[in-house]
Design an enzyme around this catalytic site. Structure first.
Site, PDB file in Angstrom:
ATOM      1  N   ASP A  19     -15.793 -27.739 -56.730  1.00  9.63           N
ATOM      2  CA  ASP A  19     -14.969 -26.614 -56.304  1.00  9.63           C
ATOM      3  C   ASP A  19     -14.995 -26.509 -54.789  1.00  9.63           C
ATOM      4  O   ASP A  19     -15.696 -25.690 -54.207  1.00  9.63           O
ATOM      5  CB  ASP A  19     -15.510 -25.332 -56.943  1.00  9.63           C
ATOM      6  CG  ASP A  19     -14.468 -24.234 -56.965  1.00  9.63           C
ATOM      7  OD1 ASP A  19     -13.304 -24.507 -56.583  1.00  9.63           O
ATOM      8  OD2 ASP A  19     -14.811 -23.111 -57.364  1.00  9.63           O
ATOM      9  N   TYR A  52     -18.306 -35.509 -51.493  1.00  9.02           N
ATOM     10  CA  TYR A  52     -18.384 -36.585 -52.481  1.00  9.02           C
ATOM     11  C   TYR A  52     -17.021 -37.240 -52.618  1.00  9.02           C
ATOM     12  O   TYR A  52     -15.998 -36.547 -52.691  1.00  9.02           O
ATOM     13  CB  TYR A  52     -18.780 -36.043 -53.865  1.00  9.02           C
ATOM     14  CG  TYR A  52     -20.257 -35.748 -54.014  1.00  9.02           C
ATOM     15  CD1 TYR A  52     -21.235 -36.634 -53.532  1.00  9.02           C
ATOM     16  CD2 TYR A  52     -20.681 -34.587 -54.659  1.00  9.02           C
ATOM     17  CE1 TYR A  52     -22.586 -36.346 -53.676  1.00  9.02           C
ATOM     18  CE2 TYR A  52     -22.036 -34.297 -54.811  1.00  9.02           C
ATOM     19  CZ  TYR A  52     -22.982 -35.188 -54.309  1.00  9.02           C
ATOM     20  OH  TYR A  52     -24.308 -34.916 -54.455  1.00  9.02           O
ATOM     21  N   LYS A  90     -11.680 -27.358 -67.766  1.00  6.70           N
ATOM     22  CA  LYS A  90     -12.235 -26.251 -66.976  1.00  6.70           C
ATOM     23  C   LYS A  90     -13.366 -25.506 -67.683  1.00  6.70           C
ATOM     24  O   LYS A  90     -13.372 -25.371 -68.902  1.00  6.70           O
ATOM     25  CB  LYS A  90     -11.113 -25.245 -66.665  1.00  6.70           C
ATOM     26  CG  LYS A  90     -10.018 -25.789 -65.767  1.00  6.70           C
ATOM     27  CD  LYS A  90     -10.558 -26.108 -64.391  1.00  6.70           C
ATOM     28  CE  LYS A  90      -9.495 -26.056 -63.306  1.00  6.70           C
ATOM     29  NZ  LYS A  90      -9.048 -24.762 -62.908  1.00  6.70           N
TER      30      LYS A  90
END
Ligand code: IVH
Length: 816
Positions: free
Chosen positions: A134, A243, A335
């Protein structure tokens, strides 16, 4: 092999300390620092301690400064540029940055896998499974291994050039690694996520809260806001990480790479960090197992995730599936429940903690957040309320992550309830000025974040804590009165304040024990049979009885006054010498106690001013708790109270971070004013003209008049002066009955066996006054080794000189 041993290897292979060639040393340092970053960010296996890393950086910085000819933009010293850019340039992505289709249920995942199985003919396709980070998607462009440009995703076809900011992120290599057997691509457009680790987010917010800065709503906003900084030096202070998870343009990728997971492994070898959670999973069962495992560990991960991502691993199968609109048909984001939801504030309440701290809490219309019904959220403190401007009736975003207390992160301004003229229906919220639990005054020092109830001895919210502290070994030392018994005494209502301990009777303890046993269903057979053990209660009563005459400092410490630890309690006890005087003292008088500053002075006097605390103290005394006290103030303490002290103390007590009383005048001006006043009435009668005459400037005159003409201040000063004169009356200093009363003594030279302060104190106890300079009025000069001008002057004036060797004889002869 331990990581310590591995870390030692590079220096064994190349003994860097022997290298004198600066170019070689610079290259070696760069290699070692890059290597340490790679070990830390990519392998997740730190190789050197921070302090060693910092040392290497400093050495490299020094060498590069001395040898500008070896400058290199990819050196680890070149991360933070210092030129803010006016705006971000737009960058076109050669290969579009795609988005992902979403799934919220297992069925949707099943459909996705079914589709793939049907179209590829593979009954158990392999997926690369990864956390959905996120943060913020970015693209990093490397040409011949060197980082040349980084951009945000933007609308997918073009974004903003945030290269300077991305360079500050240590997880992003400035150049790729050229390890053996790893092909260096000529062009590589790596895509990945920049994010703010939770620890960095918490640390930033703690800092922001304490410093009145705007808090970050969540780590994603933290990452986005930091990347959007025009000044990279600011970004560098916000520890972001990165990342990699996919590729755009790539030239020179090894032909053997045929799957996404192989590609990720290659990126890792090139020195790019890839999530350590990434792995492969087969079929729908495999991906769902990953989803559940990662979901269970979600709160424990060091960064926020909002889902799992499944990507068909084989490139040939990806090609077969193709794309719909701007998302691949071979990938899916599954999700997790959101950690933020919208709801409405129904009321704002205040909780009082065990230490008296007031915490405002929003009572919410119940809302499900990440699988849990949330009805309350913390608003932290008054500053946070002011920053959010949250009011009753507001629509708000609440956030809940793991076990962390849910918090209100922001309000939705458009939804604020308003009257017909557009004015908000509810006023801004203000913390109460009286404790909602006990009604005592709430105090908040300026510059302090927390507001506190001052009724420490009385407040029910602080009751158990106050009792535990009071009974503790270093305070009243009531043996056997531990947390468990205090819990029961409070819970069953036998004690409300520390004074109640001294009214307890044997029957109370026995009854309490019986009720506690009943509650826990642990009533012993012996008791059922009518035998009641009472020895323990008798012992406790004995301990309580024998705690009745503590030293004054222990009693003061035991009261649990904010900021008063053992050593401050000792200082206060020694200075005042009597509880009665401590209780009477205004905040300014506490400033004369060694090591007490304005904040502590104010909180101690606020404690004793609070009527509820006063009542408890009176009750303690009435029940026979009487401290052992010296009965007189210490000489050092009482001698502080001269005109100069009061001027300085008023200044300190009055000043706050937002308003500083200067009284910006020198000692001469203060001395001149002092000469005009022989009593407190004289001070209060001073006019502006009188003060100005003493050389005070206009501002100082105004400030001083502001104090002496203020009703409250006059009362406070009157009481303070009264107390000082009461204390003086019993002070051994300048003792009128002392054998040296009226004598003026000067000390000079090194007295060896006694400190000057100790000698001064002793002489004052004997009634003498110790003065600084020799004059005709001086009675004695006490001269130690290496005495200089004062001694010569004394000889000149024919004043009696007491040599250090005769001092003891002198003191003995004059002792009472
Ligand atoms: S792959 C072709 N992998 O999710 C697929 N995206 O909704 C391109 N994201 O903009 C994206 N973690 O910000 C991919 N492991 C991951 C991801 C990930 C987070 C974000 C990324 C992207 C959005 C797509």
């Amino acid at each position: 092999m331990s990581s310590g041993l591995k870390a030692a290897l590079p220096s064994i292979m190349v003994d860097v300390t022997q290298m004198t060639d600066p170019a070689a040393r610079i290259a070696e340092l760069r290699r070692r620092i890059d290597d340490a970053n790679y070990r830390y960010y990519v392998l997740d296996d730190p190789s050197i301690p921070d302090i060693e890393y910092d040392r290497l950086m400093r050495e490299l910085e020094a060498l590069e400064a001395a040898h500008p000819e070896f400058a290199d933009a990819t050196s680890p010293t070149q991360r933070v540029g210092n030129t803010p850019s006016p705006k971000f340039e737009s960058v076109k992505h050669n290969v579009e940055m795609l988005s992902l289709g979403n799934a919220f249920t297992d069925e949707e995942v099943q459909d996705f896998v079914d589709r793939i199985e049907k179209e590829t003919g593979d009954a158990a396709p392999v997926f690369s499974v990864e956390p959905k980070l996120d943060g913020l998607a970015i693209s990093l462009r490397y040409e011949n291994g060197v980082f040349v440009r980084g951009a945000t995703r933007g609308d997918g076809s073009s974004g903003e050039d945030v290269t300077a900011n991305l360079r500050t992120i240590k997880a992003i290599p400035l150049h790729l690694r050229s390890a053996d057997g790893v092909e260096m691509p000529t062009v590589l457009d790596v895509r990945g996520e920049v994010f703010m680790p939770k620890a960095a987010f918490d640390k930033y917010n703690a800092w922001a809260l304490a410093n009145g800065e705007k808090m970050l709503a969540n780590p994603r906003n933290g990452a986005a806001g930091s990347l959007r900084q025009l000044d990279p030096r600011i970004t560098a202070k916000r520890p972001l990480s990165f990342y990699a998870y996919s590729l755009g343009e790539a030239e020179g990728m090894p032909a053997e790479i045929k799957t996404h997971s192989q590609m990720l492994a290659w990126l890792r070898d090139l020195g790019l960090p890839v999530s350590p959670e990434a792995r492969t999973a087969r079929g729908v069962d495999g991906v769902l197992a990953f989803y559940r495992d990662l979901g269970a560990r979600r709160d424990a991960l060091p960064y926020d995730i909002d889902g799992s991502v499944y990507k068909l691993d084989r490139y040939d199968q990806q090609r077969a599936m193709g794309f719909v609109s701007r998302a691949p048909r071979w990938a899916l984001a599954h999700k997790y429940p959101a950690q933020e939801e919208m709801t409405v504030v129904e009321a704002i309440d205040v909780q009082v903690g065990r230490t008296g701290a007031l915490t405002p809490v929003a009572r919410l219309k119940p809302v499900q957040v990440a699988g849990v019904v949330v009805t309350n959220a913390t608003l932290h403190n008054a500053d946070q309320i002011a920053r959010l401007d949250v009011r009753v009736g507001d629509a708000v975003i609440v956030r809940r992550a793991g076990d962390v207390i849910p918090e209100v992160v922001r309000i939705i301004d458009d939804e604020r309830p308003r009257d017909a003229s557009g004015e908000p229906l509810h006023p801004p919220y203000a913390l109460p000025t009286e404790c909602p639990v006990c009604g005592s005054t709430v105090e908040r020092e300026e510059g302090e974040v927390v507001a506190r109830c001052t009724g420490g001895l009385f407040c029910a919210a602080q009751r158990k804590q106050a009792l535990i502290h009071f009974a503790s070994r270093r305070a009243m030392d009531i043996e056997g009165l531990g947390d468990r018994i205090i819990d029961d005494l409070v819970e069953f209502g036998y004690v409300k304040t520390v004074a109640d301990l001294y009214a307890l009777k044997l029957e109370d303890f026995l009854e309490m024990k019986r009720r506690a046993d009943e509650r826990e269903n642990t009533t012993p057979e012996t008791v059922k049979a009518g035998k009641i053990a009472s020895k323990w209660a008798e012992n406790l009563l004995d301990s309580i009885e024998s705690s009745k005459n503590p030293s004054l400092d222990r009693l003061l410490y035991g009261l649990g006054i904010m900021d008063i630890g053992e050593s401050t309690a000792k200082s206060i006890a020694k200075s005042f010498g009597r509880l009665e005087w401590v209780r009477r003292a205004d905040a300014i008088l506490f400033l004369a106690v060694p090591d007490i500053g304005a904040t502590v002075a104010k909180s101690v006097s606020a404690f004793f001013r609070e009527a509820h605390n006063e009542a408890v103290l009176d009750q303690l005394l009435a029940r026979g708790v009487v401290p052992k006290e010296v009965g007189s103030p210490s000489v050092g303490f009482i001698n502080n109270f001269n005109f100069n002290f009061f001027i300085d103390a008023i200044k300190k007590i009055n000043s706050s971070p937002s308003r500083v009383y200067l009284f910006g005048v020198g000692p001469k001006a203060i001395g001149d004013l002092e000469k005009k006043c022989s009593s407190i009435e004289d001070i209060f009668a001073l006019s502006g003209v009188d003060i100005k005459e003493s050389g005070w400037d206009d501002e100082a005159v105004d400030q001083f008049l502001g104090v002496i003409q203020d009703y409250d201040w006059r009362g406070r000063l009157n009481r303070a002066f009264d107390l000082v004169s009461d204390m003086r009356r019993v002070s051994p200093a300048n003792n009128p009955d002392g054998p040296l009363f009226g004598k003026k003594i000067v000390l000079t030279g090194d007295l060896k066996f006694i400190t000057r302060d100790a000698l001064k104190e002793r002489l004052e106890e004997l009634g003498a006054t110790v003065v600084a300079s020799v004059s005709k009025k001086t009675d004695f000069v006490i001269a130690g080794d290496a005495a200089g001008a004062k001694l010569s002057k004394a000889k000149e004036l024919g004043i009696k000189i007491i040599e250090k060797d005769n001092l003891i004889v002198f003191l003995n002869a004059n002792s009472d």
